[in-house]
Design an enzyme around this catalytic site. Sequence first.
Site, short mmCIF file in Angstrom:
data_model
loop_
_atom_site.label_atom_id
_atom_site.label_comp_id
_atom_site.label_asym_id
_atom_site.label_seq_id
_atom_site.Cartn_x
_atom_site.Cartn_y
_atom_site.Cartn_z
N ASP A 16 10.70 -12.97 34.50
CA ASP A 16 10.88 -14.66 33.97
C ASP A 16 9.41 -14.27 32.77
OD1 ASP A 16 11.04 -17.20 32.79
OD2 ASP A 16 9.71 -18.16 34.13
N ASP A 18 7.92 -18.05 30.69
CA ASP A 18 6.56 -19.17 30.81
C ASP A 18 5.87 -19.29 32.26
OD1 ASP A 18 6.78 -20.28 28.30
OD2 ASP A 18 8.64 -19.71 28.61
N THR A 109 13.93 -15.29 30.56
CA THR A 109 13.60 -16.51 29.73
C THR A 109 14.51 -17.79 29.43
OG1 THR A 109 12.08 -17.36 28.69
CG2 THR A 109 13.25 -15.52 27.56
N SER A 110 14.39 -18.63 29.82
CA SER A 110 15.37 -19.96 29.26
C SER A 110 14.84 -20.08 28.06
CB SER A 110 15.28 -21.00 30.52
OG SER A 110 15.63 -20.21 31.82
N LYS A 141 19.81 -20.43 34.03
CA LYS A 141 18.98 -20.62 35.08
C LYS A 141 19.24 -22.41 35.82
CE LYS A 141 15.39 -17.07 34.01
NZ LYS A 141 13.97 -17.14 34.01
N ASP A 166 8.39 -18.19 38.48
CA ASP A 166 7.73 -19.11 38.92
C ASP A 166 8.15 -20.48 39.74
OD1 ASP A 166 6.62 -21.15 36.26
OD2 ASP A 166 8.47 -19.50 36.20
#
Length: 219
Positions: A16, A18, A109-110, A141, A166
Site C-alpha cells: 500500500d 499512504d 494504492t486507493s 479496497k 496499514d
Amino acid sequence: MSDHFFDDTFEAFLFDMDGTILNSIAAAERVWGAWFRKIGLDPEVYLPTIHGRKVSETIASLSLSHIDPEAEASAITKAEIAEVEGVVPIPGASLFLNSLPPHKWAVVTSAPLALARTRLEAAGLPTPAILVTAEDVQKGKPAPDCFNLAAERLAVNPVRCLAFEDAEAGIAAAVSAGCTVMVVTETRKHGFDGSHNQIANYQHVRPEILRGGLGLTRI
C-alpha cells in the site's frame, strides 16, 4: 543478530502507499478537513473514514443526496495533488524499496494515478514498475481486486505475496486476495491488535533475495 519473520518465502512484495511506505496524513487531512467544513460536517468525526479507500467511495459512503461523489472526488484529488507539504517517507522505506528487484514488487494504492506519482516523488521514493491505482479497478479496497491485479501483472499468485498495509480496508483486501499481511504501524494512532505480523517501519527489517523468492529479516 538477525532472525526471520517467516519460514516461508514469497514471490513478490505488494505495498500500500499512504501510511505504509509514505506518510501523507498531514497533507490529506488539511484537504479533507477543509472539504468537510465546506459541506457542514465535523472533520474530527469524519477524518478517520478517509484512509485506505478510493476517494469517490469514501464520499459515496456519506450518503449525501446533494453531493456528486465523482465530481467532489475530482476536486479533492486536484487539491491533494497540489498539497504535498509534509509528505515524507516512512522511516527506512526508501532503502528497503531500492533493495528489491524491480520485477518483485508493486504499489497497490486507493489513490488515483496522478496523486500516487506526486506523493511518491514528494517522498523521494522510487516509482515501481507495477503501480495499481484507483483507476485500475472498479471496486476499491476492501475488495481484493487491486491486490489480485498487482499479482497478475507481476505474473505471480497472490497467495505467494506478502502485502504491506496499514489501514483496515487494505488489510481486509489483502486477506481476501489470499496474501500474507504485514501491518505497518508507524502512522496508526492506536497501534494494531490483530493477528497479523507487524512492524513499526522499515528501519529494523531488510528484504532477502533468495533463490526461491523473497524473504524478510529483522536486523
